[in-house]
Structures are given as C-alpha cells and as structure tokens.
Design a protein around this motif. Structure first.
Motif, PDB file in Angstrom:
ATOM      1  N   ALA A   1      10.913  35.283  56.249  1.00 12.64           N
ATOM      2  CA  ALA A   1      10.221  36.684  55.657  1.00 12.64           C
ATOM      3  C   ALA A   1      10.229  36.236  54.194  1.00 12.64           C
ATOM      4  CB  ALA A   1      11.120  37.795  55.786  1.00 12.64           C
ATOM      5  N   VAL A   2       9.024  36.790  53.761  1.00 12.25           N
ATOM      6  CA  VAL A   2       8.717  36.871  52.205  1.00 12.25           C
ATOM      7  C   VAL A   2       8.092  38.242  52.219  1.00 12.25           C
ATOM      8  CG1 VAL A   2       7.229  35.832  50.328  1.00 12.25           C
ATOM      9  CG2 VAL A   2       8.207  34.375  52.262  1.00 12.25           C
ATOM     10  N   GLU A   3       8.924  39.201  51.451  1.00  7.79           N
ATOM     11  CA  GLU A   3       8.631  40.411  51.091  1.00  7.79           C
ATOM     12  C   GLU A   3       8.550  41.062  49.583  1.00  7.79           C
ATOM     13  OE1 GLU A   3      11.734  42.305  53.726  1.00  7.79           O
ATOM     14  OE2 GLU A   3      10.338  41.978  55.530  1.00  7.79           O
ATOM     15  N   TYR A   4       7.549  41.593  49.466  1.00 10.52           N
ATOM     16  CA  TYR A   4       7.065  42.212  48.044  1.00 10.52           C
ATOM     17  C   TYR A   4       7.691  43.583  47.761  1.00 10.52           C
ATOM     18  CZ  TYR A   4       4.607  42.297  43.562  1.00 10.52           C
ATOM     19  OH  TYR A   4       4.594  42.359  42.172  1.00 10.52           O
ATOM     20  N   PHE A   5       8.558  43.726  46.725  1.00 11.63           N
ATOM     21  CA  PHE A   5       8.813  45.172  46.661  1.00 11.63           C
ATOM     22  C   PHE A   5       8.279  45.541  45.051  1.00 11.63           C
ATOM     23  CE2 PHE A   5      11.029  43.758  49.669  1.00 11.63           C
ATOM     24  CZ  PHE A   5      11.734  44.761  50.830  1.00 11.63           C
ATOM     25  N   ASP A   6       8.492  46.919  44.736  1.00 10.18           N
ATOM     26  CA  ASP A   6       7.937  47.345  43.421  1.00 10.18           C
ATOM     27  C   ASP A   6       9.480  47.750  42.633  1.00 10.18           C
ATOM     28  OD1 ASP A   6       8.888  49.856  44.226  1.00 10.18           O
ATOM     29  OD2 ASP A   6       6.739  50.695  43.848  1.00 10.18           O
ATOM     30  N   SER A   7       9.154  48.363  41.508  1.00  6.79           N
ATOM     31  CA  SER A   7      10.209  48.643  40.586  1.00  6.79           C
ATOM     32  C   SER A   7      11.383  49.511  41.142  1.00  6.79           C
ATOM     33  CB  SER A   7       9.574  49.076  39.349  1.00  6.79           C
ATOM     34  OG  SER A   7       8.902  47.901  38.477  1.00  6.79           O
ATOM     35  N   SER A   8      10.740  50.522  41.727  1.00  6.90           N
ATOM     36  CA  SER A   8      11.451  51.756  42.607  1.00  6.90           C
ATOM     37  C   SER A   8      12.198  51.152  43.921  1.00  6.90           C
ATOM     38  CB  SER A   8      10.786  52.936  42.617  1.00  6.90           C
ATOM     39  OG  SER A   8       9.732  52.575  43.660  1.00  6.90           O
ATOM     40  N   GLY A   9      12.013  49.912  44.289  1.00  3.12           N
ATOM     41  CA  GLY A   9      12.371  49.500  45.466  1.00  3.12           C
ATOM     42  C   GLY A   9      11.493  49.667  46.849  1.00  3.12           C
ATOM     43  N   LYS A  10      10.402  50.208  46.248  1.00  2.00           N
ATOM     44  CA  LYS A  10       9.169  50.494  47.650  1.00  2.00           C
ATOM     45  C   LYS A  10       8.742  49.330  48.065  1.00  2.00           C
ATOM     46  CE  LYS A  10       4.980  52.883  48.449  1.00  2.00           C
ATOM     47  NZ  LYS A  10       3.968  53.232  47.799  1.00  2.00           N
ATOM     48  N   PHE A  11       8.829  48.969  49.375  1.00  2.00           N
ATOM     49  CA  PHE A  11       8.267  47.759  50.075  1.00  2.00           C
ATOM     50  C   PHE A  11       6.796  47.893  49.725  1.00  2.00           C
ATOM     51  CE2 PHE A  11       5.941  46.100  53.639  1.00  2.00           C
ATOM     52  CZ  PHE A  11       6.159  45.109  53.527  1.00  2.00           C
ATOM     53  N   LEU A  12       6.006  46.651  49.439  1.00  2.00           N
ATOM     54  CA  LEU A  12       4.763  46.733  49.035  1.00  2.00           C
ATOM     55  C   LEU A  12       3.913  45.715  50.135  1.00  2.00           C
ATOM     56  CD1 LEU A  12       4.625  46.583  45.227  1.00  2.00           C
ATOM     57  CD2 LEU A  12       4.321  48.434  46.588  1.00  2.00           C
ATOM     58  N   LYS A  13       4.439  44.633  50.461  1.00  2.00           N
ATOM     59  CA  LYS A  13       3.858  43.724  51.130  1.00  2.00           C
ATOM     60  C   LYS A  13       4.394  42.680  52.020  1.00  2.00           C
ATOM     61  CE  LYS A  13      -0.322  40.541  50.520  1.00  2.00           C
ATOM     62  NZ  LYS A  13      -1.143  39.967  49.656  1.00  2.00           N
TER      63      LYS A  13
END
Length: 164
Positions: A78-90
């Motif tokens: 798994a390689v997962e990207y999240f934003d500053s608020s912890g929201k999953f992006l991609k």
C-alpha cells in the motif's frame, strides 16, 4: 603545515564520533535488525510558507522507497496519500508490487497538485516472506521558481513493525 594536518585529523575524529553516536557506524559483529513488514508514515509538503504574509511556496514531492536488503525482494502492499487534515486523497498502488534486492520505487506528487497542503503525508506498507533489512523510505521536496529554489528531505517514521 602541522596546524592544517591537526585540524583535518580533529575534523575526521569529530565526524567518526558523530557517526558512531548517530548509529551510522556499527561495531563489528553488530546485528542489523530485520523485519518481515512495516507500516511507515512519511511526511511530505505540497507547499511551505514564506514571509510575514505566509505566502505559499509550492513544491513537487517524490516519495522514494529503497529496498536496502542485498539479497531478498520486498512487496509494497500500500502507498496512500493523505492531506493536512488526515483526509485520504489517493491510492498510488492498484495491487502489490515487488521490488528486487537493492531496487527503488518512486512516486511523484506534481508541484501543481496542491491538495495535500503543508501537512500532507504518505502511509507505506510493505512485507516480505523472510526477514529483511528495512527499506529506506523518504520524501524529497523541491521547487525552483524564478531565481529562488528550495529542496529538502523527510525520513519515514515506522508506525508498526513485524519482526521475525
């Protein structure tokens, strides 16, 4: 002449002591810890702020996953990207991929992708069928705007590890 040799020798001794203290140099016979998997948190920055008005400075980010084991492959699961608020992006992986011994895989967040913000992060999961040296997982951020340029790195932090 003698003074410059002494200064050089003193510099080398300082570097060796600093390396030993930071764990870069291992005593002979020291065992490297091995794992069969890890979950790793890697900070990335799609931008940072500058000046009194906190002007955003946008960056391209490269996630680098380097299999440091000289003999055995690892599986990136798994390689997962999240934003500053912890929201999953991609999700950056549709399925597991294998990295051969000493191989590297990179993933790029383009400079134009501002969705991650200044507190973006990757969560990387990897595993192996046998105990291996932990991969080196880090991010490299860079931008060169007009006559200004910036680059820096962040090292991954292990959240969970599976030891043999």
């Amino acid at each position: 002449m003698f003074t410059s040799v002494f200064v050089q020798l003193r510099s080398w001794i300082f570097i060796l002591l600093l390396s030993a203290a930071s764990g870069l140099v291992r005593p002979a016979g020291a065992e490297m810890q091995q794992f069969t998997g890890q979950t790793v948190y890697v900070p990335v920055y799609s931008h940072i702020y500058s000046g009194d008005r906190e002007q955003p400075f946008y960056l391209a980010a490269t996630l680098s996953i380097r299999n440091t084991d000289r003999t055995h492959p690892i599986q990136l699961t798994a390689v997962e990207y999240f934003d500053s608020s912890g929201k999953f992006l991609k999700h950056y992986l549709d399925r597991s991929i294998q990295r051969a011994a000493m191989a590297t895989k990179r993933f790029v967040v383009p400079e134009s992708d501002k969705s991650g913000g200044s507190g973006a992060k990757f969560i990387v999961q990897w595993r192996s069928d046998m105990p291996v040296a932990a991969p080196l997982i880090e991010s490299v951020m860079i931008s060169t705007k007009t006559q200004q340029g910036i680059s820096f790195t962040s090292r991954g932090q292990v959240l969970e590890a599976v030891s043999p």
